[in-house]
Scaffold this motif. Sequence first.
Motif, short mmCIF file in Angstrom:
data_model
loop_
_atom_site.label_atom_id
_atom_site.label_comp_id
_atom_site.label_asym_id
_atom_site.label_seq_id
_atom_site.Cartn_x
_atom_site.Cartn_y
_atom_site.Cartn_z
N ILE A 1 1.04 -1.30 -0.02
CA ILE A 1 0.18 0.00 0.09
C ILE A 1 0.79 1.17 0.02
N PRO A 2 0.83 1.89 -1.17
CA PRO A 2 1.51 3.24 -1.05
C PRO A 2 1.13 4.19 -0.02
N TYR A 3 2.12 4.77 0.55
CA TYR A 3 1.89 5.74 1.48
C TYR A 3 1.44 5.32 2.92
N TYR A 4 1.45 4.21 3.04
CA TYR A 4 1.29 3.54 4.39
C TYR A 4 1.71 4.19 5.49
N ARG A 5 2.87 4.73 5.35
CA ARG A 5 3.43 5.04 6.72
C ARG A 5 2.94 6.41 7.15
N THR A 6 2.02 7.11 6.17
CA THR A 6 1.49 8.32 6.39
C THR A 6 0.88 8.39 7.74
N ARG A 7 0.10 7.07 8.07
CA ARG A 7 -0.61 7.07 9.40
C ARG A 7 0.34 7.24 10.45
N LEU A 8 1.74 7.05 10.35
CA LEU A 8 2.65 7.49 11.48
C LEU A 8 3.08 8.97 11.59
N LEU A 9 2.43 9.57 11.09
CA LEU A 9 2.73 11.11 11.16
C LEU A 9 2.05 11.87 12.39
N VAL A 10 1.22 11.01 12.90
CA VAL A 10 0.62 11.42 14.18
C VAL A 10 0.77 10.35 15.10
N PRO B 1 -0.28 7.58 17.66
CA PRO B 1 -1.40 6.42 17.33
C PRO B 1 -2.27 6.70 18.82
N GLY B 2 -3.57 6.19 18.26
CA GLY B 2 -4.74 6.32 19.29
C GLY B 2 -5.27 5.24 19.88
N LEU B 3 -5.99 5.25 20.89
CA LEU B 3 -6.83 4.18 21.60
C LEU B 3 -8.08 3.92 20.61
N THR B 4 -8.32 5.18 19.99
CA THR B 4 -9.41 4.94 18.99
C THR B 4 -9.29 5.86 18.03
N GLY B 5 -9.96 5.81 17.01
CA GLY B 5 -9.80 6.79 15.96
C GLY B 5 -10.75 6.68 14.77
N TRP B 6 -10.71 7.46 13.64
CA TRP B 6 -11.59 7.73 12.74
C TRP B 6 -11.85 6.45 11.91
N ALA B 7 -10.79 5.59 11.79
CA ALA B 7 -10.97 4.41 11.17
C ALA B 7 -11.82 3.17 11.99
N LEU C 1 -5.93 -1.12 3.88
CA LEU C 1 -6.37 0.14 2.64
C LEU C 1 -7.48 0.85 3.01
N THR C 2 -8.52 0.26 3.27
CA THR C 2 -9.71 1.09 3.47
C THR C 2 -9.60 1.91 5.03
N LYS C 3 -8.89 1.07 5.85
CA LYS C 3 -8.50 1.74 7.13
C LYS C 3 -7.60 3.05 6.96
N LEU C 4 -6.52 2.58 5.89
CA LEU C 4 -5.67 3.70 5.87
C LEU C 4 -6.27 4.99 4.97
N GLN C 5 -7.22 4.77 4.49
CA GLN C 5 -7.93 5.99 3.54
C GLN C 5 -8.61 6.89 4.86
N TYR C 6 -9.30 6.08 5.83
CA TYR C 6 -9.92 6.78 7.09
C TYR C 6 -8.79 7.37 7.83
N ASP C 7 -7.49 6.87 7.92
CA ASP C 7 -6.44 7.31 8.81
C ASP C 7 -5.84 8.60 7.98
N VAL C 8 -5.98 8.76 6.73
CA VAL C 8 -5.19 9.64 6.01
C VAL C 8 -6.12 10.87 5.88
N HIS C 9 -7.37 10.64 6.09
CA HIS C 9 -8.53 11.60 6.10
C HIS C 9 -8.31 12.42 7.71
N TYR C 10 -8.05 11.55 8.55
CA TYR C 10 -7.79 11.92 10.00
C TYR C 10 -6.68 12.81 10.25
N VAL C 11 -5.53 12.37 9.60
CA VAL C 11 -4.03 13.10 9.46
C VAL C 11 -4.36 14.50 8.78
N ARG C 12 -4.88 14.63 7.69
CA ARG C 12 -5.33 15.49 6.91
C ARG C 12 -6.04 16.66 7.57
N HIS C 13 -7.33 16.15 8.33
CA HIS C 13 -8.08 16.92 8.81
C HIS C 13 -8.31 16.97 10.22
#
Length: 175
Positions: free
Chosen positions: A120-129, A131-137, A151-163
Amino acid sequence: LDLTVSLLALPWLLVVFPALALAIKLNSPGPVFYKQIRSGLGGKPFWILKFRTMVNDAEGDGKAIWAKRNDPRITRVGHILRKLRLDELPQILNVLRGEMSLIGPRPERPEFVEQLEQSIPYYRTRLLVPPGLTGWAQVNHSYTNSVDGALTKLQYDVHYVRHWSLWLDIYILFQ
């Protein structure tokens, strides 16, 4: 927010922990808690603490294995703890130690991070913040044990990181 909510949760947790610990001990032999290395902020490893939901030595050979639907390694009490997400409660201590936040992408095992980075390209993006007990994903998706699910969960994680915002964290917390 992390410190305040964690400190407010501690007295309640001190009441709940003994009952959950007793249920785990009566259900299967082995320790009450489970420690495992996870990838934190920037990929920095840390020990996550959880209530044990699987049989002792579920990965006897030491190789990381994704849990599956109806996984025979999960105990009876473990099924209940996972369904109610109570197995995650000891991670409040990880939050208090600053290794995790209340809200953020769920921390993954380093072995799985390496594997998923290959697929999965950009998987490490989720490591920019942190980690959480719970999250958008977790609010928008269930447990996963496949690359497609990751991949689906990463899309939610990237949304969280961006917003990310305090308001988004509060919204997720109430979800």
